[in-house]
Design a protein around this motif. Structure first.
Motif, short mmCIF file in Angstrom:
data_model
loop_
_atom_site.label_atom_id
_atom_site.label_comp_id
_atom_site.label_asym_id
_atom_site.label_seq_id
_atom_site.Cartn_x
_atom_site.Cartn_y
_atom_site.Cartn_z
N GLY A 5 65.19 87.01 93.89
CA GLY A 5 64.18 87.46 94.66
C GLY A 5 64.23 88.89 94.84
N GLY A 6 64.25 89.34 96.16
CA GLY A 6 64.39 90.97 96.27
C GLY A 6 65.29 91.72 95.69
N TRP A 7 66.37 91.35 95.61
CA TRP A 7 67.31 92.21 94.89
C TRP A 7 67.23 92.42 93.52
CZ3 TRP A 7 70.71 91.82 90.96
CH2 TRP A 7 71.82 92.79 90.76
N ASP A 8 66.76 91.19 92.84
CA ASP A 8 66.43 91.41 91.73
C ASP A 8 65.27 92.24 91.21
OD1 ASP A 8 68.39 89.29 90.35
OD2 ASP A 8 67.28 88.04 91.74
N LEU A 9 64.35 92.23 91.99
CA LEU A 9 63.00 93.22 91.96
C LEU A 9 63.65 94.86 92.07
CD1 LEU A 9 60.26 93.70 91.37
CD2 LEU A 9 59.76 93.08 93.64
N GLU A 10 64.17 94.80 93.19
CA GLU A 10 64.70 96.25 93.40
C GLU A 10 65.50 96.73 92.22
OE1 GLU A 10 67.01 96.49 97.13
OE2 GLU A 10 65.49 95.38 98.19
N GLU A 11 66.44 95.89 91.57
CA GLU A 11 67.27 96.35 90.58
C GLU A 11 66.39 96.53 89.44
OE1 GLU A 11 71.35 97.30 89.52
OE2 GLU A 11 70.38 96.81 91.28
N SER A 12 65.61 95.87 89.29
CA SER A 12 64.59 96.12 88.15
C SER A 12 63.85 97.16 88.18
CB SER A 12 63.61 94.87 87.88
OG SER A 12 64.30 93.65 87.64
N LEU A 13 63.35 97.59 89.40
CA LEU A 13 62.48 98.92 89.55
C LEU A 13 63.45 100.15 89.28
CD1 LEU A 13 60.41 98.04 92.61
CD2 LEU A 13 59.64 98.20 90.57
N LYS A 14 64.86 99.96 89.80
CA LYS A 14 65.62 101.13 89.36
C LYS A 14 65.91 101.35 87.81
CE LYS A 14 68.12 100.41 93.91
NZ LYS A 14 69.22 100.19 94.48
N LEU A 15 66.12 100.22 87.35
CA LEU A 15 66.32 100.19 85.97
C LEU A 15 64.96 100.69 85.26
CD1 LEU A 15 68.04 96.72 85.28
CD2 LEU A 15 69.02 98.99 84.78
N TYR A 16 63.91 100.32 85.83
CA TYR A 16 62.56 100.69 84.96
C TYR A 16 62.41 102.37 85.21
CZ TYR A 16 57.90 102.05 85.30
OH TYR A 16 56.42 102.97 85.20
N LEU A 17 62.87 102.92 86.51
CA LEU A 17 62.57 104.42 86.70
C LEU A 17 63.70 104.91 85.66
CD1 LEU A 17 62.51 104.24 90.49
CD2 LEU A 17 60.55 105.10 88.90
N ALA A 18 64.92 104.59 85.74
CA ALA A 18 65.80 105.08 84.68
C ALA A 18 65.51 105.20 83.48
CB ALA A 18 67.05 104.57 84.93
N PHE A 19 64.83 103.96 82.92
CA PHE A 19 64.47 104.09 81.42
C PHE A 19 63.35 104.81 81.21
CE2 PHE A 19 66.28 99.38 80.83
CZ PHE A 19 67.58 99.94 81.16
N THR A 20 62.33 104.96 81.99
CA THR A 20 60.92 105.37 81.95
C THR A 20 60.94 107.01 82.07
OG1 THR A 20 59.98 103.36 82.61
CG2 THR A 20 58.72 105.34 82.52
N GLY A 21 61.74 107.57 82.98
CA GLY A 21 61.88 109.07 83.14
C GLY A 21 61.75 109.94 81.92
N TYR A 22 62.98 109.75 81.45
CA TYR A 22 63.13 110.62 80.18
C TYR A 22 62.23 110.44 79.06
CZ TYR A 22 65.65 111.96 75.79
OH TYR A 22 65.84 112.32 74.75
N MET A 23 61.80 109.11 78.76
CA MET A 23 60.86 109.03 77.73
C MET A 23 59.69 109.68 78.01
SD MET A 23 61.62 105.22 75.87
CE MET A 23 61.58 104.55 77.75
N LEU A 24 58.82 109.52 79.20
CA LEU A 24 57.79 109.99 79.75
C LEU A 24 57.92 111.44 79.75
CD1 LEU A 24 54.91 109.32 80.39
CD2 LEU A 24 55.80 109.24 82.82
N ALA A 25 58.87 112.03 80.14
CA ALA A 25 58.91 113.55 80.21
C ALA A 25 58.94 113.97 78.59
CB ALA A 25 60.16 114.20 80.87
N SER A 26 59.74 113.44 77.85
CA SER A 26 59.60 113.86 76.49
C SER A 26 58.53 113.68 75.65
CB SER A 26 60.77 112.84 75.84
OG SER A 26 62.00 113.03 76.30
N PHE A 27 57.59 112.56 75.83
CA PHE A 27 56.54 112.49 75.38
C PHE A 27 55.20 113.30 75.74
CE2 PHE A 27 57.82 108.11 74.22
CZ PHE A 27 57.62 108.03 72.64
N ILE A 28 55.27 113.62 77.09
CA ILE A 28 54.35 114.84 77.68
C ILE A 28 54.66 116.11 77.25
CG2 ILE A 28 53.85 115.80 79.82
CD1 ILE A 28 54.14 113.24 81.10
N MET A 29 55.92 116.53 77.14
CA MET A 29 56.18 117.91 76.71
C MET A 29 56.32 118.18 74.93
SD MET A 29 56.17 119.53 79.30
CE MET A 29 57.36 121.27 78.61
N LEU A 30 56.64 117.07 74.66
CA LEU A 30 56.66 116.97 73.10
C LEU A 30 55.75 116.61 72.34
CD1 LEU A 30 60.57 116.04 72.39
CD2 LEU A 30 59.43 118.38 72.75
N ALA A 31 54.44 116.60 72.89
CA ALA A 31 53.16 115.83 72.28
C ALA A 31 53.05 116.57 70.86
CB ALA A 31 51.99 116.09 73.11
#
Length: 505
Positions: free
Chosen positions: A277-303
């Protein structure tokens, strides 16, 4: 159900799949470089159309695969075999439709039919791979990561041999993907058989109940069908493969960002089906943020560096990369919410429910929201690309339209999930990720990496890799300093690694 829940390791399978995704990112970039640098712009555009049509026609597997997945996770043994035989039977009509669309493409752009016929086995293998991947996602989600390592390694090795060394160009790209898919399908079959999931029994009653319930996966299938068809429709509305080639360069950044949620979703969905339930979704959102932040910043700046890495001929299309990156990040977020909402829905625990009941459930409503977002994208894209004044403008308009639709659906799904699943938004992790991403962007700007143009591949590529590596260290260090959750995650991971080493003979 509790024992089934404990057998699905959310963090472990997510991290394994994310590691595979990072590996696939590196190898996929190499594959795109090989193909984009060796193929003329028109052939690279046709390659994008081939992938688009194949992906479109593999989507209908979800019509029965979705029910097979849910029932197999809940212990219905015949579910696997019933879905597998339906998948094998679907290959024939899908191949006929593929050839019909190939004829349409030939008529619109005036060439390419021979190449598209060569790619017919690619479609058949992709259909099988889609079904087996769905089933693995609820049995052992980490199998998707293992297969990813195998698939990408095979694809780039065969591509280098055929495209670079033997000069097969588009033929070589097609054969490379077909070879990798064949090996991936074989691995999945062997792995599922070893786990005891490969039941070949066919149940007419199950198949009949799935047909009665097609409206639920049908919505999701239609949404994915339209999503995968963007490049094909773009070639038809513009009458050219050139904007497709530009958009395909941008979509090279889509895959790793979509896999950020793809690394997490199988475990989240599997646990939600088993009572999470809720804990799994919270944990998944945290993992999503950790995984996405670096890649999105890199693709934006290194276009610019990334586009010139693929092929300097596409440098003027560099803005498509960050646009597609934003679209992919929003799509990934929406996908997580769909998995959570559908996973906790229990209306089908006793079997396929009545149509009226399904239409009121999130089995129907969650994918419907995603479908509406895709329809919004098409509503913006078709007139925008037809009114654009250049091939480049057509590709950029298509990318912007994707952002509009995916953002609408992601925000809507977020609101629905907050009312259905008790959970807290990980605001501190979002702030921590934002700070770490800004530091990465600042490093790229101050170091000059953002303006690097890779004209001499073997000279400048190591420089780009060095910048990306340094930025990765900065990101992890900043996130470690700012986020208590990330520090606990790292310490837990290091503890398990240390324990594994001590157990070695």
């Amino acid at each position: 159900m509790s024992s089934g829940l404990s057998s699905i390791r959310l963090r472990y399978s997510s991290i394994v799949n994310y590691a595979a995704m990072l590996y696939r990112l590196l190898i996929a970039v190499g594959f795109v470089i090989i193909v984009a640098r060796r193929l003329p712009v028109e052939e690279f555009g046709l390659w994008g159309v081939i992938l688009s049509i194949s992906a479109m026609l593999a989507v209908p597997v979800s019509l029965w695969g979705w029910w097979s997945q849910r029932m197999h996770a809940r212990g219905v043994k015949e579910a696997f075999g019933t879905g597998l035989w339906l998948t094998i039977g679907y290959v024939v009509p899908a191949s006929a439709l593929y050839l019909a669309l190939a004829l349409v493409e030939e008529k619109v752009v005036g060439w390419g039919l021979g190449y598209m016929v060569e790619a017919l086995p690619l479609l058949a293998l992709l259909i099988l791979d889609t079904y087996l991947g769905m089933m693995a996602g609820v049995v052992r989600p980490e199998l998707l990561g293992y297969k990813g390592f195998l698939y990408e390694t095979t694809r780039i090795l065969v591509a280098y041999l055929l495209v670079v060394m033997l000069g097969f160009r588009l033929d070589g790209a097609i054969y490379a993907v077909e070879s990798a898919l064949l090996l991936g399908v074989s691995f999945m079959l062997a792995s599922l058989a070893k786990l005891g999931s490969l039941n070949l029994s066919f149940s007419r009653s199950l198949a009949s109940s799935w047909i009665r319930g097609l409206v639920v996966p049908g919505i999701s299938t239609l949404q994915r069908f339209l999503k995968e068809g963007v490049r094909t429709v773009l070639s038809w509305t513009t009458g050219s493969e050139v904007p497709v080639a530009y958009l395909s360069i941008g979509l090279a950044s889509e895959a790793p960002l979509l896999r950020a949620s793809g690394a997490i979703t199988p475990a989240l969905y599997a646990r939600s089906l088993r009572g999470g339930g809720g804990w799994d979704l919270e944990e998944s959102l945290k993992l999503y943020l950790a995984f996405t932040g670096y890649m999105l910043a890199s693709f934006i700046m290194l276009a610019k560096p990334l586009v010139s890495l693929y092929n300097p001929a596409y440098l003027k299309a560099y803005l498509v990369v960050p646009l597609v990156g934003i679209y992919a990040a929003m799509t990934s977020l929406g996908t997580l919410y769909v998995a959570a909402l559908q996973g906790v829905e229990e209306i089908d625990v006793e079997g396929v429910p009545r149509l009226k009941s399904m239409l009121r459930s999130y089995l129907f409503k969650a994918p419907l929201i995603m479908l509406l977002g895709t329809i919004i994208s098409y509503a913006v894209m078709v007139p925008a690309t037809m009114a654009a004044g250049s091939r480049l403008a057509e590709a950029e308009a298509a990318a912007v339209s994707l952002i509009v639709g995916s953002t609408c659906s992601a925000l809507w799904l977020m609101r629905e999930a907050r009312s259905r699943i008790p959970h807290k938004l990980p605001l501190w992790e979002a702030f921590s990720t934002g700070v770490a991403s800004l530091l990465v962007a600042l490093y790229y700007a101050l170091s000059g990496a953002y303006g690097l143009e890779v004209k001499r591949f073997w000279v400048q590529t190591p420089i780009l890799v060095l910048h990306v590596s340094v930025a990765g260290v900065i990101y992890v260090a900043a996130l470690y300093a700012a986020s208590p959750w990330f520090r606990r995650l790292v310490k837990a991971g290091m503890g398990k690694i240390s324990l594994s080493w001590r157990r070695l003979p």
